[in-house]
Design a protein around this motif. Structure first.
Motif, PDB file in Angstrom:
ATOM      1  N   VAL A 148      -4.703 -31.273  -6.206  1.00 34.27           N
ATOM      2  CA  VAL A 148      -4.233 -32.415  -6.976  1.00 34.27           C
ATOM      3  C   VAL A 148      -4.970 -32.476  -8.310  1.00 34.27           C
ATOM      4  CG1 VAL A 148      -3.686 -33.698  -4.877  1.00 34.27           C
ATOM      5  CG2 VAL A 148      -5.899 -34.051  -6.002  1.00 34.27           C
ATOM      6  N   GLN A 149      -4.378 -33.187  -9.253  1.00 32.60           N
ATOM      7  CA  GLN A 149      -4.984 -33.342 -10.573  1.00 32.60           C
ATOM      8  C   GLN A 149      -5.716 -34.673 -10.656  1.00 32.60           C
ATOM      9  OE1 GLN A 149      -4.710 -30.990 -13.132  1.00 32.60           O
ATOM     10  NE2 GLN A 149      -6.197 -32.207 -14.282  1.00 32.60           N
ATOM     11  N   GLY A 150      -6.945 -34.636 -11.107  1.00 30.15           N
ATOM     12  CA  GLY A 150      -7.699 -35.857 -11.348  1.00 30.15           C
ATOM     13  C   GLY A 150      -8.799 -36.100 -10.344  1.00 30.15           C
ATOM     14  N   CYS A 151     -10.007 -36.353 -10.859  1.00 26.25           N
ATOM     15  CA  CYS A 151     -11.161 -36.652 -10.006  1.00 26.25           C
ATOM     16  C   CYS A 151     -12.082 -37.607 -10.760  1.00 26.25           C
ATOM     17  CB  CYS A 151     -11.900 -35.365  -9.659  1.00 26.25           C
ATOM     18  SG  CYS A 151     -13.406 -35.635  -8.668  1.00 26.25           S
ATOM     19  N   PRO A 152     -12.546 -38.672 -10.114  1.00 22.54           N
ATOM     20  CA  PRO A 152     -13.445 -39.612 -10.795  1.00 22.54           C
ATOM     21  C   PRO A 152     -14.881 -39.105 -10.883  1.00 22.54           C
ATOM     22  CG  PRO A 152     -13.095 -40.327  -8.553  1.00 22.54           C
ATOM     23  CD  PRO A 152     -12.196 -39.138  -8.759  1.00 22.54           C
ATOM     24  N   LEU A 153     -15.195 -38.017 -10.159  1.00 25.00           N
ATOM     25  CA  LEU A 153     -16.551 -37.475 -10.151  1.00 25.00           C
ATOM     26  C   LEU A 153     -16.673 -36.368 -11.199  1.00 25.00           C
ATOM     27  CD1 LEU A 153     -16.984 -37.214  -6.292  1.00 25.00           C
ATOM     28  CD2 LEU A 153     -17.646 -39.098  -7.781  1.00 25.00           C
ATOM     29  N   ARG A 154     -17.858 -36.071 -11.596  1.00 25.19           N
ATOM     30  CA  ARG A 154     -18.114 -35.003 -12.561  1.00 25.19           C
ATOM     31  C   ARG A 154     -19.295 -34.171 -12.064  1.00 25.19           C
ATOM     32  NH1 ARG A 154     -13.877 -36.366 -13.585  1.00 25.19           N
ATOM     33  NH2 ARG A 154     -12.862 -36.818 -15.601  1.00 25.19           N
ATOM     34  N   CYS A 155     -19.082 -33.432 -10.993  1.00 22.58           N
ATOM     35  CA  CYS A 155     -20.146 -32.619 -10.419  1.00 22.58           C
ATOM     36  C   CYS A 155     -20.455 -31.458 -11.356  1.00 22.58           C
ATOM     37  CB  CYS A 155     -19.726 -32.077  -9.057  1.00 22.58           C
ATOM     38  SG  CYS A 155     -19.326 -33.348  -7.835  1.00 22.58           S
ATOM     39  N   GLY A 156     -21.717 -31.288 -11.715  1.00 22.17           N
ATOM     40  CA  GLY A 156     -22.104 -30.180 -12.562  1.00 22.17           C
ATOM     41  C   GLY A 156     -21.794 -28.855 -11.910  1.00 22.17           C
ATOM     42  N   GLY A 157     -21.156 -27.954 -12.647  1.00 24.68           N
ATOM     43  CA  GLY A 157     -20.809 -26.659 -12.102  1.00 24.68           C
ATOM     44  C   GLY A 157     -19.544 -26.636 -11.275  1.00 24.68           C
ATOM     45  N   CYS A 158     -18.729 -27.696 -11.360  1.00 23.92           N
ATOM     46  CA  CYS A 158     -17.469 -27.738 -10.602  1.00 23.92           C
ATOM     47  C   CYS A 158     -16.669 -26.472 -10.845  1.00 23.92           C
ATOM     48  CB  CYS A 158     -16.653 -28.965 -11.019  1.00 23.92           C
ATOM     49  SG  CYS A 158     -15.028 -29.047 -10.216  1.00 23.92           S
ATOM     50  N   VAL A 159     -16.200 -25.836  -9.777  1.00 24.91           N
ATOM     51  CA  VAL A 159     -15.503 -24.571  -9.895  1.00 24.91           C
ATOM     52  C   VAL A 159     -14.065 -24.753 -10.363  1.00 24.91           C
ATOM     53  CG1 VAL A 159     -14.577 -24.407  -7.542  1.00 24.91           C
ATOM     54  CG2 VAL A 159     -15.310 -22.338  -8.744  1.00 24.91           C
ATOM     55  N   ALA A 160     -13.582 -25.976 -10.371  1.00 19.53           N
ATOM     56  CA  ALA A 160     -12.205 -26.251 -10.795  1.00 19.53           C
ATOM     57  C   ALA A 160     -12.202 -27.373 -11.828  1.00 19.53           C
ATOM     58  CB  ALA A 160     -11.346 -26.613  -9.592  1.00 19.53           C
ATOM     59  N   ALA A 161     -12.984 -27.179 -12.888  1.00 16.77           N
ATOM     60  CA  ALA A 161     -13.174 -28.240 -13.880  1.00 16.77           C
ATOM     61  C   ALA A 161     -11.874 -28.663 -14.545  1.00 16.77           C
ATOM     62  CB  ALA A 161     -14.174 -27.783 -14.942  1.00 16.77           C
ATOM     63  N   GLU A 162     -10.893 -27.765 -14.601  1.00 18.80           N
ATOM     64  CA  GLU A 162      -9.627 -28.120 -15.241  1.00 18.80           C
ATOM     65  C   GLU A 162      -8.833 -29.143 -14.438  1.00 18.80           C
ATOM     66  OE1 GLU A 162      -8.821 -24.733 -12.480  1.00 18.80           O
ATOM     67  OE2 GLU A 162     -10.368 -25.199 -13.953  1.00 18.80           O
TER      68      GLU A 162
END
Length: 215
Positions: A27-41
């Motif tokens: 799905v598109q959209g996440c309220p979190l911003r984990c550093g190093g997220c493998v699916a930042a897009e």
């Protein structure tokens, strides 16, 4: 209840994001911003492609030879109402279908969530919970960092009690149009950056989305 899901990407068959062979919906959209997220897009809520729930259910039930569905993202619990509807429609045709989800939230927080989040939780067989923590990256089954857990929410997968807790690896797919995609949880930190650097060095033009090089 919403009848539309904002989708970042889909994959018909995947053997590295849950037990057996599974369809995967990011799905598109996440309220979190984990550093190093493998699916930042997949993090911005803007973007993605709107798909009807019934359309997605028909896609999933029409894929032969799969054992279940994995929900990833993005954050599936940010679109819980529509995903509840999707799971219900899929199980109308496939009552024994296994459903697994990833979430950056802990199980305990989801159990205190809103009605739709609790309803989605009730429909899952497996949950991988918790934020990705780059400093705790490890080669683990279906997850990226040691703080994350595989939580069995039903009795559908007793075989996991004896499963080896090591990476399932990644899968790389070359598409007919010449594009390339990959799926899975990298066993080594920094995989995505190194992989994309090597592709770029060989002349590949990198884009991220449903039909391009993506995690």
């Amino acid at each position: 209840m919403s009848d539309v899901i904002s989708v970042a990407r889909t994959l018909d068959r995947c053997g590295v994001l849950g037990p057996g062979i599974r369809a995967v919906l990011w799905v598109q959209g996440c309220p979190l911003r984990c550093g190093g997220c493998v699916a930042a897009e997949t993090l911005p809520f803007e973007g993605g492609t709107a798909h009807g729930v019934r359309e997605l259910a028909e896609w999933i039930t029409g894929v032969g030879g799969i054992d279940g569905l994995t929900l990833s993202g993005g954050e599936p619990f940010s679109q819980a109402a529509a995903l509840v509807r999707l799971v219900d429609l899929v199980r109308e045709g496939r009552p024994g279908f296994s459903v697994m989800a990833y979430s950056g939230f802990r199980l305990e927080a989801l159990r205190r969530g809103d009605d739709d989040q609790r309803a989605l939780l009730e429909r899952l067989d497996l949950l991988v919970d918790g934020p990705y923590v780059a400093a705790r990256h490890a080669s683990l089954l279906w997850r990226g960092s040691a703080n994350q857990r595989i939580v069995a929410l039903s009795g559908r997968h007793p075989e996991l009690a004896d499963a080896t807790d090591s990476s399932a690896g990644i899968e790389i797919t070359a598409e007919p149009d010449g594009s390339m995609s990959w799926a899975g949880v990298p066993p080594a930190a920094g995989f995505r950056e190194h992989f994309e650097e090597r592709l770029a060095a060989r002349g590949f033009s990198l884009r991220h989305g449903d039909d391009d090089t993506a995690a």
